[in-house]
Scaffold this motif. Sequence first.
Motif, PDB file in Angstrom:
ATOM      1  N   PRO A  17     -19.970  45.832  20.014  1.00  0.00           N
ATOM      2  CA  PRO A  17     -20.683  47.120  19.496  1.00  0.00           C
ATOM      3  C   PRO A  17     -19.471  48.080  20.511  1.00  0.00           C
ATOM      4  CG  PRO A  17     -22.768  46.082  19.843  1.00  0.00           C
ATOM      5  CD  PRO A  17     -21.567  44.791  19.803  1.00  0.00           C
ATOM      6  N   LYS A  18     -20.154  47.608  21.806  1.00  0.00           N
ATOM      7  CA  LYS A  18     -20.153  48.872  22.971  1.00  0.00           C
ATOM      8  C   LYS A  18     -19.178  48.703  23.077  1.00  0.00           C
ATOM      9  CE  LYS A  18     -21.263  50.649  26.992  1.00  0.00           C
ATOM     10  NZ  LYS A  18     -22.011  51.196  28.375  1.00  0.00           N
ATOM     11  N   ARG A  19     -17.697  47.438  23.380  1.00  0.00           N
ATOM     12  CA  ARG A  19     -16.560  47.231  23.998  1.00  0.00           C
ATOM     13  C   ARG A  19     -15.747  47.645  23.557  1.00  0.00           C
ATOM     14  NH1 ARG A  19     -15.590  44.067  28.842  1.00  0.00           N
ATOM     15  NH2 ARG A  19     -17.736  43.151  29.418  1.00  0.00           N
ATOM     16  N   SER A  20     -15.601  47.117  21.620  1.00  0.00           N
ATOM     17  CA  SER A  20     -14.675  47.744  20.321  1.00  0.00           C
ATOM     18  C   SER A  20     -14.446  48.857  19.968  1.00  0.00           C
ATOM     19  CB  SER A  20     -15.041  46.409  19.373  1.00  0.00           C
ATOM     20  OG  SER A  20     -16.176  46.738  18.692  1.00  0.00           O
ATOM     21  N   THR A  21     -16.121  50.277  20.520  1.00  0.00           N
ATOM     22  CA  THR A  21     -15.623  51.443  20.716  1.00  0.00           C
ATOM     23  C   THR A  21     -14.628  52.346  21.260  1.00  0.00           C
ATOM     24  OG1 THR A  21     -17.872  51.135  19.804  1.00  0.00           O
ATOM     25  CG2 THR A  21     -17.366  53.645  19.539  1.00  0.00           C
ATOM     26  N   PRO A  22     -13.700  52.973  20.937  1.00  0.00           N
ATOM     27  CA  PRO A  22     -12.737  53.956  21.959  1.00  0.00           C
ATOM     28  C   PRO A  22     -12.994  54.370  22.513  1.00  0.00           C
ATOM     29  CG  PRO A  22     -11.831  53.425  19.622  1.00  0.00           C
ATOM     30  CD  PRO A  22     -13.171  52.538  19.431  1.00  0.00           C
ATOM     31  N   SER A  23     -13.340  55.189  23.973  1.00  0.00           N
ATOM     32  CA  SER A  23     -13.500  56.694  23.991  1.00  0.00           C
ATOM     33  C   SER A  23     -13.314  57.456  23.183  1.00  0.00           C
ATOM     34  CB  SER A  23     -13.069  56.644  25.295  1.00  0.00           C
ATOM     35  OG  SER A  23     -11.419  56.756  25.913  1.00  0.00           O
ATOM     36  N   ALA A  24     -13.896  58.605  23.480  1.00  0.00           N
ATOM     37  CA  ALA A  24     -13.746  59.653  22.123  1.00  0.00           C
ATOM     38  C   ALA A  24     -12.011  60.370  23.010  1.00  0.00           C
ATOM     39  CB  ALA A  24     -14.815  60.709  23.110  1.00  0.00           C
ATOM     40  N   LYS A  25     -11.850  59.857  24.224  1.00  0.00           N
ATOM     41  CA  LYS A  25     -10.188  60.209  24.840  1.00  0.00           C
ATOM     42  C   LYS A  25      -9.230  59.589  24.153  1.00  0.00           C
ATOM     43  CE  LYS A  25      -7.367  61.062  29.127  1.00  0.00           C
ATOM     44  NZ  LYS A  25      -6.919  62.600  28.546  1.00  0.00           N
ATOM     45  N   MET A  26      -9.582  58.697  23.737  1.00  0.00           N
ATOM     46  CA  MET A  26      -8.457  57.384  22.916  1.00  0.00           C
ATOM     47  C   MET A  26      -8.263  58.014  22.214  1.00  0.00           C
ATOM     48  SD  MET A  26      -6.709  55.711  24.676  1.00  0.00           S
ATOM     49  CE  MET A  26      -6.648  54.271  23.900  1.00  0.00           C
ATOM     50  N   ASN A  54      -4.852  49.560  29.777  1.00  0.00           N
ATOM     51  CA  ASN A  54      -6.106  49.307  29.573  1.00  0.00           C
ATOM     52  C   ASN A  54      -6.092  48.792  28.220  1.00  0.00           C
ATOM     53  OD1 ASN A  54      -8.773  48.552  28.805  1.00  0.00           O
ATOM     54  ND2 ASN A  54      -9.273  50.983  30.104  1.00  0.00           N
ATOM     55  N   PRO A  55      -5.964  46.954  28.355  1.00  0.00           N
ATOM     56  CA  PRO A  55      -5.927  46.093  27.284  1.00  0.00           C
ATOM     57  C   PRO A  55      -7.632  46.180  26.316  1.00  0.00           C
ATOM     58  CG  PRO A  55      -5.245  44.833  28.661  1.00  0.00           C
ATOM     59  CD  PRO A  55      -6.218  46.534  29.930  1.00  0.00           C
ATOM     60  N   ARG A  56      -8.830  46.958  26.679  1.00  0.00           N
ATOM     61  CA  ARG A  56     -10.054  46.977  26.119  1.00  0.00           C
ATOM     62  C   ARG A  56      -9.655  47.372  25.387  1.00  0.00           C
ATOM     63  NH1 ARG A  56     -13.533  49.381  24.834  1.00  0.00           N
ATOM     64  NH2 ARG A  56     -13.641  51.230  26.965  1.00  0.00           N
ATOM     65  N   ALA A 110      -9.376  40.673  25.217  1.00  0.00           N
ATOM     66  CA  ALA A 110      -8.803  41.580  25.746  1.00  0.00           C
ATOM     67  C   ALA A 110     -10.394  42.403  25.695  1.00  0.00           C
ATOM     68  CB  ALA A 110      -8.216  43.113  24.507  1.00  0.00           C
ATOM     69  N   LEU A 111     -11.017  42.036  24.542  1.00  0.00           N
ATOM     70  CA  LEU A 111     -12.232  43.616  24.859  1.00  0.00           C
ATOM     71  C   LEU A 111     -13.468  42.472  26.117  1.00  0.00           C
ATOM     72  CD1 LEU A 111     -12.983  43.596  21.285  1.00  0.00           C
ATOM     73  CD2 LEU A 111     -12.588  45.201  22.663  1.00  0.00           C
ATOM     74  N   LEU A 112     -12.635  41.206  26.381  1.00  0.00           N
ATOM     75  CA  LEU A 112     -13.625  40.887  27.453  1.00  0.00           C
ATOM     76  C   LEU A 112     -12.747  40.712  28.387  1.00  0.00           C
ATOM     77  CD1 LEU A 112     -14.919  37.416  25.448  1.00  0.00           C
ATOM     78  CD2 LEU A 112     -16.211  39.458  26.287  1.00  0.00           C
ATOM     79  N   GLY A 113     -11.760  41.239  28.775  1.00  0.00           N
ATOM     80  CA  GLY A 113     -10.644  42.129  29.957  1.00  0.00           C
ATOM     81  C   GLY A 113     -10.097  40.673  30.291  1.00  0.00           C
ATOM     82  N   GLY A 114     -10.737  40.396  31.833  1.00  0.00           N
ATOM     83  CA  GLY A 114     -10.293  38.672  32.784  1.00  0.00           C
ATOM     84  C   GLY A 114      -8.827  38.628  32.816  1.00  0.00           C
ATOM     85  N   ASP A 136     -11.866  42.244   8.169  1.00  0.00           N
ATOM     86  CA  ASP A 136     -13.162  41.022   8.484  1.00  0.00           C
ATOM     87  C   ASP A 136     -13.109  41.105   9.708  1.00  0.00           C
ATOM     88  OD1 ASP A 136     -13.276  41.753   5.729  1.00  0.00           O
ATOM     89  OD2 ASP A 136     -12.477  39.251   5.200  1.00  0.00           O
ATOM     90  N   VAL A 137     -12.012  41.035  10.723  1.00  0.00           N
ATOM     91  CA  VAL A 137     -11.945  40.507  12.096  1.00  0.00           C
ATOM     92  C   VAL A 137     -12.510  41.880  12.625  1.00  0.00           C
ATOM     93  CG1 VAL A 137     -10.356  40.249  14.095  1.00  0.00           C
ATOM     94  CG2 VAL A 137     -10.039  39.311  12.100  1.00  0.00           C
ATOM     95  N   ALA A 138     -12.226  43.282  11.892  1.00  0.00           N
ATOM     96  CA  ALA A 138     -12.275  44.340  13.042  1.00  0.00           C
ATOM     97  C   ALA A 138     -14.241  45.119  12.959  1.00  0.00           C
ATOM     98  CB  ALA A 138     -11.818  45.331  12.931  1.00  0.00           C
ATOM     99  N   ARG A 139     -14.447  44.303  12.064  1.00  0.00           N
ATOM    100  CA  ARG A 139     -16.287  44.019  11.440  1.00  0.00           C
ATOM    101  C   ARG A 139     -16.758  43.358  12.547  1.00  0.00           C
ATOM    102  NH1 ARG A 139     -13.449  45.968   6.476  1.00  0.00           N
ATOM    103  NH2 ARG A 139     -13.803  44.153   5.970  1.00  0.00           N
ATOM    104  N   SER A 140     -15.796  42.104  12.477  1.00  0.00           N
ATOM    105  CA  SER A 140     -17.026  40.910  12.490  1.00  0.00           C
ATOM    106  C   SER A 140     -17.013  41.162  14.690  1.00  0.00           C
ATOM    107  CB  SER A 140     -15.937  39.977  12.700  1.00  0.00           C
ATOM    108  OG  SER A 140     -16.520  38.353  13.798  1.00  0.00           O
ATOM    109  N   LEU A 141     -15.709  41.442  15.174  1.00  0.00           N
ATOM    110  CA  LEU A 141     -15.087  42.210  16.040  1.00  0.00           C
ATOM    111  C   LEU A 141     -16.651  42.717  16.542  1.00  0.00           C
ATOM    112  CD1 LEU A 141     -11.333  40.928  17.551  1.00  0.00           C
ATOM    113  CD2 LEU A 141     -14.320  39.805  18.041  1.00  0.00           C
ATOM    114  N   ARG A 142     -16.725  43.970  15.942  1.00  0.00           N
ATOM    115  CA  ARG A 142     -17.625  45.435  16.149  1.00  0.00           C
ATOM    116  C   ARG A 142     -19.035  44.851  16.236  1.00  0.00           C
ATOM    117  NH1 ARG A 142     -16.376  50.887  15.133  1.00  0.00           N
ATOM    118  NH2 ARG A 142     -14.932  50.283  16.120  1.00  0.00           N
ATOM    119  N   ARG A 143     -19.528  43.977  15.130  1.00  0.00           N
ATOM    120  CA  ARG A 143     -20.760  43.474  14.980  1.00  0.00           C
ATOM    121  C   ARG A 143     -21.005  42.402  16.973  1.00  0.00           C
ATOM    122  NH1 ARG A 143     -19.742  42.768  10.113  1.00  0.00           N
ATOM    123  NH2 ARG A 143     -19.048  40.718  10.217  1.00  0.00           N
ATOM    124  N   GLU A 144     -20.129  41.593  16.750  1.00  0.00           N
ATOM    125  CA  GLU A 144     -20.094  40.554  18.502  1.00  0.00           C
ATOM    126  C   GLU A 144     -20.009  41.858  19.573  1.00  0.00           C
ATOM    127  OE1 GLU A 144     -18.308  37.136  19.590  1.00  0.00           O
ATOM    128  OE2 GLU A 144     -17.608  37.653  17.486  1.00  0.00           O
TER     129      GLU A 144
END
Length: 102
Positions: free
Chosen positions: A66-75, A35-37, A20-24, A56-64
């Motif tokens: 960082p921008k894509r795994s941060t929700p927008s302020a509106k969300m 918007n799956p991302r 979902a973070l990568l789209g496609g 652990d999954v969430a922290r790993s994906l946030r490190r990998e």
Amino acid sequence: MTRILDQIDPARATEGWRKALLGGEAQRKHNKDANPREAAALLIHYAIDRVDALGDVARSLRREYPKRSTPSAKMLEPIVWPESFDDALVTGKPSNAVPREA
């Protein structure tokens, strides 16, 4: 939200949230407003402080990602309902009822 996150399998979340973070392909399967991302980023946001495998999954994906795994302020804005569902006027008939002829 905790009850929802408790039901998520960390192994499947790793794969699904990353896709979902990568789209496609995931993006093509949804309607234009989906918007799956953003959905994955929101789940990561709420799971990141957990002290279990999902955290652990969430922290790993946030490190990998960082921008894509941060929700927008509106969300992250709270949902404000115009009035409580309990306060709605009760008319005694369903809203889809067809009026009878006398």
